[in-house]
Design a protein around this motif. Structure first.
Motif, short mmCIF file in Angstrom:
data_model
loop_
_atom_site.label_atom_id
_atom_site.label_comp_id
_atom_site.label_asym_id
_atom_site.label_seq_id
_atom_site.Cartn_x
_atom_site.Cartn_y
_atom_site.Cartn_z
N ASP A 146 21.13 37.85 -87.42
CA ASP A 146 21.95 36.64 -87.36
C ASP A 146 23.17 36.86 -86.46
OD1 ASP A 146 23.71 38.15 -88.87
OD2 ASP A 146 23.85 36.74 -90.54
N LEU A 187 18.34 34.19 -86.06
CA LEU A 187 18.79 33.21 -87.04
C LEU A 187 20.19 32.76 -86.60
CD1 LEU A 187 17.83 34.57 -90.58
CD2 LEU A 187 16.96 32.52 -89.46
N ASP A 188 20.22 31.74 -85.78
CA ASP A 188 21.47 31.29 -85.18
C ASP A 188 22.18 30.34 -86.14
OD1 ASP A 188 23.54 30.53 -83.60
OD2 ASP A 188 22.32 29.50 -82.09
N VAL A 189 22.99 30.92 -87.01
CA VAL A 189 23.69 30.13 -88.04
C VAL A 189 25.12 29.83 -87.64
CG1 VAL A 189 22.23 31.01 -89.90
CG2 VAL A 189 24.33 32.24 -89.28
N ARG A 209 30.13 29.84 -88.67
CA ARG A 209 28.96 30.36 -89.39
C ARG A 209 28.74 29.64 -90.72
NH1 ARG A 209 26.25 34.77 -88.31
NH2 ARG A 209 26.78 35.79 -86.36
N TYR A 215 23.84 29.12 -96.19
CA TYR A 215 23.31 30.27 -95.44
C TYR A 215 22.08 30.84 -96.14
CZ TYR A 215 23.08 35.06 -93.59
OH TYR A 215 22.65 36.25 -93.04
N VAL A 219 17.94 31.30 -94.98
CA VAL A 219 17.22 32.58 -94.90
C VAL A 219 16.02 32.55 -95.84
CG1 VAL A 219 17.39 35.07 -95.09
CG2 VAL A 219 19.37 33.77 -94.33
N PHE A 240 23.09 42.54 -89.54
CA PHE A 240 23.75 41.59 -90.42
C PHE A 240 25.06 42.22 -90.90
CE2 PHE A 240 19.52 40.06 -90.30
CZ PHE A 240 19.50 38.73 -90.70
#
Length: 535
Positions: A146, A187-189, A209, A215, A219, A240
């Motif tokens: 991420d 995982l472009d949060v 974010r 979030y 996932v 992470f």
């Protein structure tokens, strides 16, 4: 796996999986509509490699070399991997650490062609559907990040895709896993890096974010979609934040084939280095004291695996814990201190606080491990104090890229009068101190995670256990040759990494069977199953 459809003419040359460029024979050129599209001479893959290396070595900087190699991967996949495998000592530092750190910082600015798969909050509820857009339907290895804690560089958002792409390259090169089985995922949060969000060339989700349930639910959806779409896949979590790394590993590891390389891969490669160093110091592993600087995921995971190894040797848990000590930026982590992280608390020393140097003088550790991301954290006073109390102090500076390492190889050797046993996360060149010649080892996770992945694929293990990382560490330590130890290297030469991965994979298969995680018979010849790029 979806069948590879035959292509002709320019379309064939534009496909990086099928393209052989100037290596197409006269007959192939005639049959495949390539006459006139290629220069006259037919060049085999060895001659093509010569051209690649000549051009690579002319590039003025490592980031230019990275861009060149990435462009080669986008044009001719087999030539890229053949060159990486055959010249791994030269090229791996360019496609992964330390150059990948700079590449991630500049990722949006050097972007050429999409690689991998991107998932954003806008894809919520649709992840399983959009995975159908990936061209392969038999994915076995997924590296997902991420982007919140890229190496020692912090939050790089979607630029972190460079890490996932680099790890996939090492799965292929170091363990022979077919690239068609591999998928890098971002995982472009969002990102909390304001400079990135304000950069007009930034390619990621330009928002702060996701946190909390928003979030975690994204996932969860990703993991569920992977299980639905790719039931045989293992998932490697990469870079992470420490809190998310442990939380996600605890959440999924008993149900799915997943692991966290920063926690478990780093732990195994570090333990292997300690075990190999014992052959130089002639002091049994179970008699050593170990100090760790830093309380993040890498240091914590390393301490937990070392503790597991000590207990597995028959040592009582309380005695085993007493052999491990943590130091943070305030000094020795003790029971007298402030509230501690839950996973650090069992290792707190029941003694008064002390500075870093005072703690070394008091505890007299055999091994000092740094996982801080802070350049220079191992000062001259630190190394000299280690050397006062140990004939051969073991110094393992894990942080990378090179600009963030706790100390250099030359510093460790010079400040210890050439007595230190040194390893680092980033590569350092051979060093001479007082007419002694050293070949400092790189404690690279590439010695561990590719072999773990190969073993899981070969065994079909239902999930990945701590004992697999313990056996990987023991196997890696045993591959170090006496002549390598004589030069102060506690890891095998990188040119033997595919052999190391095979050995680790076999040991992982054996653990999978002994723990009733696999019913597949142990493969007789893993090497025959490994991807060997060629025409």
């Amino acid at each position: 796996m979806k069948p590879i459809l035959q292509k002709y003419g320019k379309a064939l040359l534009d496909d990086p999986v099928l393209n052989k460029s100037t290596a197409f024979t006269r007959k192939e050129r005639e049959q495949l509509g390539l006459r006139g599209l290629l220069p006259y001479q037919v060049a085999d893959i060895k001659l093509q490699q010569q051209r690649v290396l000549e051009n690579l070595r002319k590039k003025p900087s490592n980031i230019e070399k990275y861009i060149f190699l990435n462009s080669l991967l986008e044009r001719n996949q087999r030539l890229f991997y053949r060159t990486l495998i055959d010249h791994i000592e030269e090229i791996m530092p360019l496609v992964y650490t330390p150059t990948v750190g700079e590449a991630c910082r500049e990722f949006a600015h050097i972007f050429r062609k999409p690689q991998g798969f991107y998932i954003t909050p806008d894809d919520r509820g649709k992840i399983a559907t959009i995975l159908d857009n990936w061209p392969e339907d038999d994915v076995r290895v997924i590296v997902v990040t991420d982007g919140e804690r890229i190496l020692g560089l912090g939050d790089l958002g979607a630029n972190g895709m460079g890490i996932a792409i680099g790890k996939i390259a090492l799965y292929v090169a170091c363990a022979g896993i077919d690239p068609r089985y591999c998928l890098p995922v971002m995982l472009d949060v969002g990102t909390n890096n304001q400079l990135l969000r304000e950069d007009p060339l930034y390619l990621g989700y330009p928002h702060p974010r996701l946190t909390g349930e928003a979030y975690l639910s994204l996932v969860d959806e990703f993991i569920a979609a992977v299980q639905q779409k790719y039931p045989l896949a293992l998932v490697q979590f990469e870079d992470f934040s420490s809190d998310h790394a442990f939380m996600l590993l605890d959440r999924y590891h008993e149900q799915y084939r997943c692991f966290n390389d920063d926690i478990q891969g780093t732990a195994a490669v570090t333990l292997a280095g300690i075990l190999a160093a014992s052959r130089i110091t002639n002091k049994p592993f179970t008699e050593q004291k170990i100090m760790l600087l830093g309380t993040g995921s890498a240091a914590t995971g390393t301490a937990e695996l070392i503790l597991f190894a000590l207990i597995d040797s028959g040592m009582p848990a309380e005695t085993a814990r007493s052999k491990l000590a943590f130091v943070d930026r305030k000094g020795l982590v003790t029971t007298y201190g402030e509230q501690l992280k839950p996973r650090i608390q069992p290792f707190a020393q029941p003694q008064p606080p002390a500075s870093f140097v005072e703690a070394i003088a008091r505890i007299r550790p055999d091994v000092l491990i740094g996982a801080t991301g802070t350049a220079g954290a191992f000062s001259e006073a630190v190394i000299r104090t280690m050397a006062q109390h140990q004939k051969h102090p073991v110094i393992i500076a894990l942080s990378n890229p090179t600009s963030h390492t706790e100390c250099t190889a030359e510093q460790a050797y010079r400040w210890s009068e050439g007595r230190a046993i040194f390893a680092s996360g980033s590569p350092f060149p051979p060093t001479a101190i007082n007419e002694q010649h050293f070949h400092p080892a790189q404690g690279n996770n590439a010695y561990i995670f590719p072999g773990i992945g190969l073993g899981i694929l070969a065994s079909g293990a239902s999930h990945i256990t701590e004992r697999m990382f313990l056996t990987a560490a023991n196997t890696l330590a045993q591959t170090v040759l006496p002549e390598e130890l004589a030069y102060g290297s506690i890891y095998p030469d990188l040119t033997r990494v595919r052999m190391v991965s095979q050995a680790i994979a076999v040991s992982v298969c054996q653990i999978a069977q002994s723990e009733a995680l696999s019913t597949i018979e142990l493969p007789g010849n893993l090497q025959a199953q490994m991807y060997e790029p060629g025409y």
